[in-house]
Design a protein around this motif. Structure first.
Motif, PDB file in Angstrom:
ATOM      1  N   GLU A   1      32.519 -54.628  46.271  1.00 39.65           N
ATOM      2  CA  GLU A   1      31.838 -55.152  47.319  1.00 39.65           C
ATOM      3  C   GLU A   1      30.755 -55.783  46.550  1.00 39.65           C
ATOM      4  O   GLU A   1      29.712 -55.034  45.961  1.00 39.65           O
ATOM      5  CB  GLU A   1      31.615 -53.820  48.032  1.00 39.65           C
ATOM      6  N   GLY A   2      30.716 -57.004  46.329  1.00 40.88           N
ATOM      7  CA  GLY A   2      29.580 -57.836  45.572  1.00 40.88           C
ATOM      8  C   GLY A   2      29.634 -57.353  44.090  1.00 40.88           C
ATOM      9  O   GLY A   2      30.739 -57.598  43.702  1.00 40.88           O
ATOM     10  N   ARG A   3      28.463 -56.777  43.502  1.00 42.22           N
ATOM     11  CA  ARG A   3      28.596 -56.244  42.021  1.00 42.22           C
ATOM     12  C   ARG A   3      29.070 -54.936  42.059  1.00 42.22           C
ATOM     13  O   ARG A   3      28.985 -54.283  40.697  1.00 42.22           O
ATOM     14  CB  ARG A   3      27.321 -56.519  41.557  1.00 42.22           C
ATOM     15  N   GLN A   4      29.329 -54.045  42.973  1.00 39.61           N
ATOM     16  CA  GLN A   4      29.447 -52.747  43.026  1.00 39.61           C
ATOM     17  C   GLN A   4      31.325 -52.444  42.894  1.00 39.61           C
ATOM     18  O   GLN A   4      31.941 -52.866  44.115  1.00 39.61           O
ATOM     19  CB  GLN A   4      28.936 -52.170  44.108  1.00 39.61           C
TER      20      GLN A   4
ATOM     21  N   VAL B   1      44.753 -39.122  35.357  1.00 35.12           N
ATOM     22  CA  VAL B   1      43.535 -38.978  35.749  1.00 35.12           C
ATOM     23  C   VAL B   1      42.429 -40.160  35.055  1.00 35.12           C
ATOM     24  O   VAL B   1      42.755 -40.431  33.976  1.00 35.12           O
ATOM     25  CB  VAL B   1      42.887 -37.598  35.224  1.00 35.12           C
ATOM     26  N   GLN B   2      41.596 -40.611  35.778  1.00 33.55           N
ATOM     27  CA  GLN B   2      40.930 -41.442  35.441  1.00 33.55           C
ATOM     28  C   GLN B   2      39.305 -40.962  35.359  1.00 33.55           C
ATOM     29  O   GLN B   2      38.987 -40.167  36.450  1.00 33.55           O
ATOM     30  CB  GLN B   2      40.822 -42.977  36.001  1.00 33.55           C
ATOM     31  N   ILE B   3      38.438 -41.691  34.643  1.00 37.48           N
ATOM     32  CA  ILE B   3      37.040 -41.196  34.867  1.00 37.48           C
ATOM     33  C   ILE B   3      36.327 -42.293  35.367  1.00 37.48           C
ATOM     34  O   ILE B   3      36.125 -43.406  34.533  1.00 37.48           O
ATOM     35  CB  ILE B   3      36.321 -40.729  33.265  1.00 37.48           C
ATOM     36  N   PHE B   4      35.995 -42.400  36.879  1.00 30.98           N
ATOM     37  CA  PHE B   4      35.715 -43.496  37.305  1.00 30.98           C
ATOM     38  C   PHE B   4      34.131 -43.890  37.363  1.00 30.98           C
ATOM     39  O   PHE B   4      33.405 -43.089  37.610  1.00 30.98           O
ATOM     40  CB  PHE B   4      36.254 -43.557  38.937  1.00 30.98           C
ATOM     41  N   PRO B   5      33.861 -45.092  36.738  1.00 26.01           N
ATOM     42  CA  PRO B   5      32.387 -45.486  37.054  1.00 26.01           C
ATOM     43  C   PRO B   5      31.914 -45.615  38.276  1.00 26.01           C
ATOM     44  O   PRO B   5      32.337 -46.438  38.917  1.00 26.01           O
ATOM     45  CB  PRO B   5      32.351 -46.742  35.772  1.00 26.01           C
ATOM     46  N   LEU B   6      30.680 -44.809  38.576  1.00 22.84           N
ATOM     47  CA  LEU B   6      30.222 -45.175  39.692  1.00 22.84           C
ATOM     48  C   LEU B   6      29.095 -46.231  39.630  1.00 22.84           C
ATOM     49  O   LEU B   6      28.353 -45.916  38.584  1.00 22.84           O
ATOM     50  CB  LEU B   6      29.588 -43.808  40.343  1.00 22.84           C
ATOM     51  N   THR B   7      29.136 -47.179  40.604  1.00 21.47           N
ATOM     52  CA  THR B   7      28.029 -48.265  40.336  1.00 21.47           C
ATOM     53  C   THR B   7      27.234 -48.197  41.538  1.00 21.47           C
ATOM     54  O   THR B   7      27.671 -47.968  42.601  1.00 21.47           O
ATOM     55  CB  THR B   7      28.778 -49.409  39.913  1.00 21.47           C
ATOM     56  N   ASN B   8      25.909 -48.902  41.063  1.00 20.64           N
ATOM     57  CA  ASN B   8      25.270 -49.257  42.467  1.00 20.64           C
ATOM     58  C   ASN B   8      25.201 -50.611  42.901  1.00 20.64           C
ATOM     59  O   ASN B   8      26.285 -51.354  42.226  1.00 20.64           O
ATOM     60  CB  ASN B   8      23.854 -48.829  42.000  1.00 20.64           C
ATOM     61  N   ALA B   9      24.474 -51.023  43.792  1.00 17.60           N
ATOM     62  CA  ALA B   9      24.814 -52.385  44.247  1.00 17.60           C
ATOM     63  C   ALA B   9      24.338 -53.330  43.527  1.00 17.60           C
ATOM     64  O   ALA B   9      25.126 -54.623  43.469  1.00 17.60           O
ATOM     65  CB  ALA B   9      23.904 -52.722  45.540  1.00 17.60           C
ATOM     66  N   ALA B  10      23.626 -53.355  42.379  1.00 11.04           N
ATOM     67  CA  ALA B  10      23.388 -54.159  41.256  1.00 11.04           C
ATOM     68  C   ALA B  10      24.658 -54.229  40.505  1.00 11.04           C
ATOM     69  O   ALA B  10      24.375 -54.879  39.143  1.00 11.04           O
ATOM     70  CB  ALA B  10      22.158 -53.914  40.660  1.00 11.04           C
ATOM     71  N   GLY B  11      25.414 -53.109  40.276  1.00 10.82           N
ATOM     72  CA  GLY B  11      26.542 -53.221  39.400  1.00 10.82           C
ATOM     73  C   GLY B  11      26.343 -52.336  37.984  1.00 10.82           C
ATOM     74  O   GLY B  11      27.143 -52.551  37.226  1.00 10.82           O
TER      75      GLY B  11
END
Length: 136
Positions: free
Chosen positions: A74-77, A107-117
């Motif tokens: 979603e955009g850069r996120q 299993v994955q270690i998913f990177p959580l990102t904010n709206a700025a990526g």
């Protein structure tokens, strides 16, 4: 196929793939019975690196992270999907009948990102490809 092998693990590539190869198991008494072996390529050290080679077709493939779990943005996120650092989790336990049961999960270690990526944290996630093997 000998010895009743149910799964083979390897991990040399930047791919996360499971294949299911059918065949026949040869029993000690000389008889043969239908049998399938799950092959795991657990190359989860190359976060987001290349997918399968173009023109290469694996007719036994059942799951490939690059194809079956595409990244959703979603955009850069980054919201979901993709291939990220992780492992194959193997849990062995007795089932209700007192025989062994094995649950296999990517299993994955998913990177959580904010709206700025920007990465703000990490979350443990599994892919939608759980396999359960039962003692025969």
């Amino acid at each position: 196929m000998k010895y009743g092998v149910d799964a083979v693990f390897s991990g040399h590539d930047e791919m996360l793939e499971r294949s299911l190869v059918p065949g026949e198991e040869r029993l000690a008494n000389g008889q043969s019975v239908p049998h399938e072996i799950h092959y795991y390529d657990v190359g989860m050290g190359g976060d987001g690196l290349r997918g399968s080679a173009e023109g290469f077709d694996n007719p036994h493939r059942k799951f490939l992270a690059h194809d079956d779990a595409p990244e959703v943005w979603e955009g850069r996120q980054l919201k979901s999907g993709g291939k990220h650092y992780g492992h194959l989790e193997v849990n062995v336990a007795p089932n209700a009948a007192g025989r062994w049961s094995v649950m296999l999960d990517f299993v994955q270690i998913f990177p959580l990102t904010n709206a700025a990526g920007e990465v703000t944290g990490w979350e443990r996630r599994t892919y939608d490809d759980q396999v359960i093997l039962q003692q025969r």
